[in-house]
Design a protein around this motif. Structure first.
Motif, PDB file in Angstrom:
ATOM      1  N   SER A   1       5.881  -1.045 -14.073  1.00  0.00           N
ATOM      2  CA  SER A   1       4.843  -2.638 -13.147  1.00  0.00           C
ATOM      3  C   SER A   1       4.815  -3.466 -13.776  1.00  0.00           C
ATOM      4  O   SER A   1       3.995  -3.326 -15.256  1.00  0.00           O
ATOM      5  CB  SER A   1       4.903  -1.893 -11.361  1.00  0.00           C
ATOM      6  OG  SER A   1       5.491  -0.823 -10.528  1.00  0.00           O
TER       7      SER A   1
ATOM      8  N   TRP B   1      13.703  -9.516 -10.385  1.00  0.00           N
ATOM      9  CA  TRP B   1      12.012  -9.715  -9.664  1.00  0.00           C
ATOM     10  C   TRP B   1      11.823  -9.118  -8.895  1.00  0.00           C
ATOM     11  O   TRP B   1      10.611  -9.792  -8.846  1.00  0.00           O
ATOM     12  CB  TRP B   1      11.044  -9.676 -11.147  1.00  0.00           C
ATOM     13  CG  TRP B   1      11.582  -8.343 -12.362  1.00  0.00           C
ATOM     14  CD1 TRP B   1      12.607  -7.797 -13.231  1.00  0.00           C
ATOM     15  CD2 TRP B   1      10.185  -7.004 -12.612  1.00  0.00           C
ATOM     16  NE1 TRP B   1      12.338  -6.747 -13.823  1.00  0.00           N
ATOM     17  CE2 TRP B   1      11.020  -6.548 -13.609  1.00  0.00           C
ATOM     18  CE3 TRP B   1       8.916  -7.122 -12.209  1.00  0.00           C
ATOM     19  CZ2 TRP B   1       9.914  -5.514 -14.070  1.00  0.00           C
ATOM     20  CZ3 TRP B   1       8.860  -6.003 -12.526  1.00  0.00           C
ATOM     21  CH2 TRP B   1       8.670  -5.771 -13.842  1.00  0.00           C
TER      22      TRP B   1
ATOM     23  N   HIS C   1      10.910  -5.211  -6.037  1.00  0.00           N
ATOM     24  CA  HIS C   1       9.761  -5.591  -7.177  1.00  0.00           C
ATOM     25  C   HIS C   1       8.517  -6.301  -6.560  1.00  0.00           C
ATOM     26  O   HIS C   1       7.420  -5.812  -6.809  1.00  0.00           O
ATOM     27  CB  HIS C   1      10.298  -6.712  -7.967  1.00  0.00           C
ATOM     28  CG  HIS C   1      11.296  -5.706  -8.989  1.00  0.00           C
ATOM     29  ND1 HIS C   1      12.670  -5.832  -8.637  1.00  0.00           N
ATOM     30  CD2 HIS C   1      11.027  -5.050 -10.081  1.00  0.00           C
ATOM     31  CE1 HIS C   1      13.300  -5.139 -10.057  1.00  0.00           C
ATOM     32  NE2 HIS C   1      12.188  -4.944 -10.587  1.00  0.00           N
TER      33      HIS C   1
ATOM     34  N   ASP D   1      11.856  -2.939 -16.905  1.00  0.00           N
ATOM     35  CA  ASP D   1      13.002  -1.893 -15.852  1.00  0.00           C
ATOM     36  C   ASP D   1      13.659  -0.675 -16.693  1.00  0.00           C
ATOM     37  O   ASP D   1      13.580  -0.022 -15.898  1.00  0.00           O
ATOM     38  CB  ASP D   1      14.245  -2.789 -15.582  1.00  0.00           C
ATOM     39  CG  ASP D   1      13.786  -3.617 -14.295  1.00  0.00           C
ATOM     40  OD1 ASP D   1      12.932  -2.805 -12.932  1.00  0.00           O
ATOM     41  OD2 ASP D   1      13.938  -4.937 -13.630  1.00  0.00           O
TER      42      ASP D   1
ATOM     43  N   ARG E   1       5.989  -3.936  -7.724  1.00  0.00           N
ATOM     44  CA  ARG E   1       5.702  -3.683  -8.655  1.00  0.00           C
ATOM     45  C   ARG E   1       5.099  -5.006  -9.877  1.00  0.00           C
ATOM     46  O   ARG E   1       5.561  -5.130 -11.105  1.00  0.00           O
ATOM     47  CB  ARG E   1       7.769  -2.886  -9.560  1.00  0.00           C
ATOM     48  CG  ARG E   1       7.823  -1.891  -8.756  1.00  0.00           C
ATOM     49  CD  ARG E   1       9.089  -1.697  -9.764  1.00  0.00           C
ATOM     50  NE  ARG E   1       9.136  -1.603 -11.320  1.00  0.00           N
ATOM     51  CZ  ARG E   1      10.131  -2.443 -11.859  1.00  0.00           C
ATOM     52  NH1 ARG E   1      11.480  -1.513 -11.078  1.00  0.00           N
ATOM     53  NH2 ARG E   1       9.792  -1.863 -13.477  1.00  0.00           N
ATOM     54  N   LEU E   2       4.800  -5.987  -9.089  1.00  0.00           N
ATOM     55  CA  LEU E   2       4.596  -6.891  -9.282  1.00  0.00           C
ATOM     56  C   LEU E   2       3.062  -7.879  -8.795  1.00  0.00           C
ATOM     57  O   LEU E   2       3.424  -7.551  -7.973  1.00  0.00           O
ATOM     58  CB  LEU E   2       5.941  -8.558  -9.043  1.00  0.00           C
ATOM     59  CG  LEU E   2       5.427  -9.367  -9.693  1.00  0.00           C
ATOM     60  CD1 LEU E   2       5.187  -9.554 -11.997  1.00  0.00           C
ATOM     61  CD2 LEU E   2       6.798 -10.518  -9.299  1.00  0.00           C
TER      62      LEU E   2
END
Length: 297
Positions: free
Chosen positions: A152, A179, A184, A147, A188-189
């Protein structure tokens, strides 16, 4: 001196001429470059930037960040007392000094150690004196660092059969660290594993999450269709597949109704990076992510 009428006429003509000049139009070269960048596979740093810093450690993620790499991959396991930590291997011998600190237990799996015991180990010296004292990070510490870096995550659940229930533990930490919010989850995940039951469990518990099945060999057409029911990606060893595999993956819809993706691993030469990109793969992981990025222009 010109008359006021002549001056006004000149200004009007000048304004009209300006308005008739077309706005700048991108050249064909610029347009092609933009299209290439848009279609270029996403490069993810394997275990951070494992070619430059000790894998699955905070310095490795920071190195990837310094190289301009926005996505990193890492492996998560669970300690005997329930802490989630980043380690790839079943045991600790390759990447720590466990043989010196716990010589009688050096061949024991990660899950036989407590978090406090793992915190005593040096996870960096094996890759050079400048990394001496590097510690095995927890998943929570890693999420905080990513973060901070704006990075990511491709999160691999390692050997889930050795850690029953780890899927729920991972989701708890992701939730606690923020997250599982929309930003996220949407951008990003990705959670992945070689263990298909683990991927199914993640999809069942949090169907909004993007998931991936990892494979070591090319799966059959029926296996691909099965994966597509609960995964968004099927990610192979790049040496085991080719362009027709990528086409077969893209022909299917994944768990969220979008074309199934593929992110081959681990691509560590420029020629391999160009080959995988030529197949139309959606991404690739690399220990040398900057090299892969340069190879793709």
């Amino acid at each position: 001196m010109r008359s006021r009428t002549a001056a006004a006429t000149a200004v009007a003509l000048s304004t009209a001429a300006f308005l008739l000049v077309p706005a700048a139009v991108p050249t064909a070269t610029a347009t092609a470059a933009a299209a290439a960048a848009e279609n270029r596979p996403r490069i993810s740093g394997h275990r951070g930037a494992a070619g430059y810093a000790p894998e699955n450690t905070l310095p490795s993620f920071d190195k990837a960040d310094a190289l301009g790499i926005d996505w990193v991959e890492t492996d998560v396991q669970r300690t005997r007392d329930g802490e989630l930590v980043l380690l790839h291997d079943r045991d600790l011998r390759r990447t720590t000094n466990v043989e010196s600190v716990f010589p009688s237990r050096a061949d024991r799996p990660v899950g036989d150690f407590t978090a406090a015991e793992l915190a005593r180990l040096d996870a960096g010296s094996w890759m050079g004196a400048r990394f001496a004292g590097t510690r095995i990070p927890t998943l929570g510490q890693t999420l905080d660092r990513l973060d901070r870096n704006g990075q990511s995550l491709l999160l691999e659940i390692k050997q889930p059969d050795l850690h029953p229930g780890i899927e729920g533990d991972i989701l708890d930490v992701l939730a606690r660290k923020g997250w599982l919010d929309g930003s996220h989850v949407d951008h990003r995940l990705t959670v992945m594993s070689f263990g298909t039951n683990a991927v199914r469990t993640i999809h069942r518990k949090r169907p909004e999450l993007k998931t991936s099945v990892l494979v070591t060999a090319r799966p059959s057409a029926s296996a691909l269709r099965g994966y597509a029911a609960y995964a968004d990606q099927v990610n192979p060893d790049y040496r085991q597949v080719s362009g027709d595999f990528v086409a077969a993956v893209h022909a299917l819809k994944g768990a969220h109704g979008k074309p199934l993706e593929t992110v081959p691993w681990v691509v560590n030469t420029a020629s391999a990076a160009r080959e995988v990109a030529g197949w139309g793969a959606d991404g690739m992981t690399s220990d040398l992510p900057d090299m892969a990025a340069r190879a793709l222009g």
